[in-house]
Each structure stands twice: as C-alpha cells, then as structure tokens.
Design an enzyme around this catalytic site. Structure first.
Site, PDB file in Angstrom:
ATOM      1  CB  ILE A   1      27.633  13.742  -0.226  1.00 26.85           C
ATOM      2  CG1 ILE A   1      26.553  14.987   0.335  1.00 26.85           C
ATOM      3  CG2 ILE A   1      28.814  14.789  -0.751  1.00 26.85           C
ATOM      4  CD1 ILE A   1      27.203  15.311   1.864  1.00 26.85           C
ATOM      5  N   GLY A  31      28.032   6.509  -0.239  1.00 22.67           N
ATOM      6  CA  GLY A  31      26.194   6.904  -0.227  1.00 22.67           C
ATOM      7  C   GLY A  31      25.540   5.657  -1.247  1.00 22.67           C
ATOM      8  CG  HIS A  44      25.095  12.775  -6.762  1.00 18.55           C
ATOM      9  ND1 HIS A  44      25.282  12.008  -5.697  1.00 18.55           N
ATOM     10  CD2 HIS A  44      25.492  12.077  -7.938  1.00 18.55           C
ATOM     11  CE1 HIS A  44      25.744  10.800  -6.042  1.00 18.55           C
ATOM     12  NE2 HIS A  44      25.901  10.819  -7.311  1.00 18.55           N
ATOM     13  CB  SER A  79      37.250   8.911  -4.002  1.00 12.15           C
ATOM     14  OG  SER A  79      36.140   7.883  -4.451  1.00 12.15           O
TER      15      SER A  79
END
Length: 351
Positions: free
Chosen positions: A69, A74, A126, A171
């Site tokens: 994710i 990650g 992703h 972020s």
C-alpha cells in the site's frame, strides 16, 4: 475544485502494460477465473499458531505475497524481505535492477516471495488485494513455467504494512506534489479495468505536481482517500469502482477489509518497527540480519497540524473515516498478535 480529466480506457490499459516490468505480461492469463485461483489461503487465517511457512516447499509450495500500500513504509519493508533475511539461498540481485530472483533452496525458478522486489509489478503497480488474489497464481505459473494444476500445491501467505491514516494521507499528497501519480495502476476488478465514468482522474496532463492540499482534498475521485481500506477489501463485493463514495459501500468495504486483514498471515505497523520485525520472525520462523529502524523524521511528520487549517484537518478525517476505523481495528489486532507471540516465547524460555 480540481478540473477532472477523462482518459480513454485504451489509453489507461496501454500505458499500464508498457509500464510493467515484464514485457511479456499476459492479460488473458491475468484475467483468470476467480474460482480457479483463490484456494484456501483466502478463507482461513494463516498464523504461526496453525501453519508453519515452508520456504523449501517440501509438501506445499508456500509463497509470501506482499500487498504494498502506498506511503506505508512498504518500500523499506520490501527491501528487508529481499535483502535482509538470513536465508540459506539469498535472493540474487543485479545492480540497477529492482527485482531480484528469490527462488527456493534447491530450485532455480520456484518463487517463495511475490512482491515488486522479486517479480516486479507483475499484477500491476501497487496492486490491491482484489487484484492480487486473482492474479498471483497465474503469474507464478507463468514465471515458473509450470504445468496446469500445479498451483493447487501452493499456499499463499499474504502480508502488508499499515500506517496511521492522517500521516499516510499527507505523505501521499506530498508524493503526488513531487510528481507521483501511479497512473499506470490497473485497478483490475471483476475481470475489467474501471471505465472512465467509474474512475476519472483528478487532474489535467500527465502529472498533478504542486497540487495544493485543498485541491487534493476536494477531488471526489482521489484514490488517496481511504486507500488502506480499499486496497485490503474485496472490491467485487461492493461493485468495484462504481460507487466507492456511497455510504453503504464504504461500510461494506470496511468490513471486508477487516475480514481480509484477520486472514493475513502477517501485517506490520509503520509506527511499531520493533514489534513488526519480531512478529514477522515469529510467524515465518525467519530471522533478519539487521534490526528494523524506527524513523519518525518523515516528510509527513514535518507538517504540523498547527500549520493546517481547521477545515483541512477535518477534511482529512472526513474523507478517510474508514481508514481511521480500520487502523484502530488493526492496532488492536496487532497488539493481540504481539501479546500472543510474547506469551508463547515466555513458555519456551528455560525456567
């Protein structure tokens, strides 16, 4: 308010396929039937209590499947998996190439790890749970050049990392500001890519650089909203991308994400690196060579709530409501698993 730009389906698919690491990506193989490629791994919990991961594949061809994710730490976790584990046969990497060969001991092509660091973005950039569970078996068949029905011997151990939603959203906004869009993600669901009506873009042109937070918040199609919930849910249960903003759909998506998370063999929390490392090692009976670092000096951490308006803060909470509920649930579940791990370890210590 953002200006919405509609991209044709053929453009999305074309750019997506070109962006994948493997030029031989087989869309027909990707779009395999769900009932043929979703064996027992999706219907039971795989934990260290009831299943032992076997990297050697003596009885079952066990595979760790990493659902990455965005903006949850990650990338760092993925690098730990490919390069920081104490393995009899380490992943073989080449300078300048992101994906490594993470084959089992005694085999040249049987993979024990399915992530962008081992097989590239084989299921799309992703890819979420919905995409992975339908794609991974057939992609492994392709990479390993195995005969039909061999996939029935595999067990899939799904893993992921979660992050506190407020920081994660900020972020992602900052990452998009710097030029990231993940435009080439497939978003495959129920054997089709979302139509331009189901999933418009929030920006004109190729990038959304320098987007303001207000503009980022205002786009109703922004997949940054509730990203963790959406990426862990079975989207086929909610009509895929046709009604993600619907209140009832969000509730169903949240419950599905919770259910899937319980069935993950492992998940970690970005905010708790020590226990994340220990829980992974306990679950898979694998050790890391170097301990995880707890980094709190992230880009998102530098944005203080005092620098945001009341409306912006409330807006982040509002459009990520399901992610906050999911994270609360995940944090409690994580604590339960860590407590159980410590209790087991205490029993094994010499008196």
């Amino acid at each position: 308010m953002a200006n919405y730009y509609f991209v044709g389906l053929s453009t999305i698919v074309g750019l997506t396929i070109l962006s994948l690491l493997y030029d031989s990506f087989d869309m027909e193989m990707y779009m395999c039937k769900r009932e043929e490629t979703a064996p027992h791994d999706t219907t039971r919990e795989f934990t260290s209590k009831n299943v032992t991961f076997d990297i050697y594949g003596k009885q079952w061809k066990d595979v760790i499947v990493f659902v990455h994710i965005q903006k949850t730490g990650g990338s760092n976790f993925g690098r730990h998996l490919k390069a920081n584990l104490m393995l009899e046969k380490p992943c073989v990497c080449q300078r300048g190439i992101k994906a490594c060969n993470c084959s089992r001991p005694g085999s040249e092509n049987e993979q024990w790890l399915f992530s962008e660091y081992s097989v590239g973005w084989a299921c799309g950039v992703h890819a979420d749970w919905t995409e992975m569970v339908n794609c991974v078996p057939s992609m492994l068949d392709k990479f390993e050049n195995v005969k039909q029905q061999t996939w029935q011997r595999r067990r899939y151990f799904y893993v992921t990392v979660l992050r506190e939603p407020f920081a994660r959203f900020l972020s992602e906004w900052q990452h998009v500001q710097r030029g990231a869009t993940w435009f080439s993600s497939l978003h495959m669901c129920d054997e089709h890519v979302p139509t331009e009506e189901e999933l418009p873009l929030c920006y004109k042109g190729a990038l959304w650089e320098n987007v303001s937070l207000d503009e980022f918040l205002s786009c109703p199609f922004n997949l940054a909203s509730n990203r963790q919930t959406r990426m862990l849910a079975d989207l086929t249960k909610v009509g895929c991308y046709s009604s993600l903003s619907d209140t009832e759909t969000k509730a169903k998506m949240l419950e599905s994400a919770k259910e899937n998370l319980r069935r993950f063999a492992f998940f970690g929390l970005l905010e708790n690196q020590l226990d994340t490392q220990m829980l992974f090692e306990d679950t898979f009976k694998l050790k890391f060579k170097k301990d995880f670092d707890q980094r709190n000096d992230t880009y998102a951490a530098k944005i203080k709530k005092e620098n945001l308006t009341v409306e912006q803060i409330q807006g982040i909470y509002d459009i990520n409501a399901e992610d906050f509920l999911l994270y609360d649930y995940a944090r409690d579940l994580f604590k339960e698993r860590v407590s159980a791990m410590r209790a087991r370890r205490k029993k094994t210590l010499p008196s």
